[in-house]
Scaffold this active site. Structure first.
Site, short mmCIF file in Angstrom:
data_model
loop_
_atom_site.label_atom_id
_atom_site.label_comp_id
_atom_site.label_asym_id
_atom_site.label_seq_id
_atom_site.Cartn_x
_atom_site.Cartn_y
_atom_site.Cartn_z
CD1 TRP A 11 -2.03 -1.69 0.31
CD2 TRP A 11 -3.07 -1.23 2.09
NE1 TRP A 11 -3.21 -2.78 0.44
CE2 TRP A 11 -3.74 -2.45 1.54
CE3 TRP A 11 -3.24 -0.79 3.44
CZ2 TRP A 11 -4.85 -2.84 2.42
CZ3 TRP A 11 -4.26 -1.37 4.15
CH2 TRP A 11 -5.10 -2.56 3.61
CG HIS A 95 10.00 -1.02 -2.85
ND1 HIS A 95 9.92 0.03 -3.58
CD2 HIS A 95 8.93 -1.81 -3.07
CE1 HIS A 95 9.07 0.00 -4.69
NE2 HIS A 95 8.32 -1.34 -4.01
CD GLU A 167 8.40 -4.52 -6.48
OE1 GLU A 167 7.21 -4.88 -6.57
OE2 GLU A 167 8.89 -3.75 -6.20
N GLY A 237 0.21 -0.12 -6.83
CA GLY A 237 -0.99 0.64 -7.23
C GLY A 237 -2.35 -0.10 -7.10
#
Ligand code: 13P
Length: 266
Positions: A11, A95, A167, A237
């Site tokens: 989130w 991340h 990612e 998202g």
């Protein structure tokens, strides 16, 4: 053979406590329990505590988006892995937003991974190249450096528990948001598994779970989940929209069901 799929909703810095609670409520109504699908929600640090009292643990597990590697001390503004132990199963580490906006380097990521494992929290280690690195042909070198450093303080047994999310930065919706081709994703995931095999052996490489993250939504998730080396998705998202996130879990559900039917027919 049907695989277990892990779907994680990151989130990011969205949703206050009441908004998060509402989204949880809607997801709870829409998402069914399936023994081969694990659904994880990663709300902001502030919201973890209240959400932990509301969450149906048969349906959802919680993840933190970050933590600090020291257990306690004079580190104003930080929260340690040891403080999160009773609240979360997972923690997102490395991340690209933390690497790029908060300058977390390879060694900080390594220390965070080790601290998570020491505190019995499963690391969701994110790796991935930027668009610039990709165009310079540096993808494999970047992935190699990120993986070898991040895992360097763990044993082969500990590696088996780790989750690694590929990612590519250029595929994240809030960076360049390019939709990655499944072939490119598979070659990234294969390379990551090969690195683990070379460093820690085939048993660890087989056990480690690999996710894909980058502009994943309910329409395209299946094209990634079908990949041989993909064990799930890390969603940004689309995880804030309950239709889309529940749709992603539905896709995983249908895939696992189809694979189960294939197994039964063989
Ligand atoms: P998007 O799904 O918004 O591209 O974000 C991916 C991500 O950063 C998940 O951690």
């Amino acid at each position: 053979m049907s695989k277990r799929i892990l779907i994680v909703g990151n989130w990011k810095m969205h949703l206050n406590a009441s908004q998060a609670s509402l989204l949880l409520h809607r997801l709870h109504e829409r998402i069914k329990i399936h023994r081969n699908i694990e659904v994880v929600l990663a709300p902001s640090m502030l919201v973890l505590q209240p959400l932990s009292t509301q969450v149906d643990r048969r349906k959802f597990r919680l993840a933190a988006q970050n933590a600090y590697y020291k257990d306690e001390g004079a580190f104003t503004g930080e929260v340690s892995f040891s403080m999160l132990q009773d609240l979360v199963h997972y923690v997102i580490i490395g991340h690209s937003e933390r690497r790029l906006h908060f300058h977390e380097d390879l060694e900080v990521v390594r220390d965070k991974v080790a601290s998570a494992v020491r505190n019995s929290i499963t690391p969701l280690l994110c790796v991935g190249e930027t668009g610039q690195e990709r165009h310079a042909g540096e993808t494999k070198q970047v992935l190699h450096d990120q993986i070898t450093t991040a895992l360097s303080n763990l044993t082969a047994d500990e590696i088996e528990e780790v989750v690694i999310a590929y990612e590519p930065v250029w595929a994240i919706s809030t960076f360049e948001g390019e939709i990655a081709k499944p072939d490119d994703v598979e070659s990234g995931l294969k390379f990551i598994r090969k690195q683990i095999a070379e460093l820690y052996g085939n048993k660890a490489a087989k056990a480690v779970r690999l996710l894909y993250g980058g502009s994943v939504d309910d329409q395209i998730v299946r094209s990634y989940l079908e990949l041989e080396d993909c064990d799930g998705a890390l969603v940004g998202g689309a995880s804030l929209n309950y239709h889309k996130f529940a749709g992603i879990v539905d896709s995983a559900y249908r895939l696992v069901q189809a694979q189960g039917e294939d197994d039964a027919g063989q």
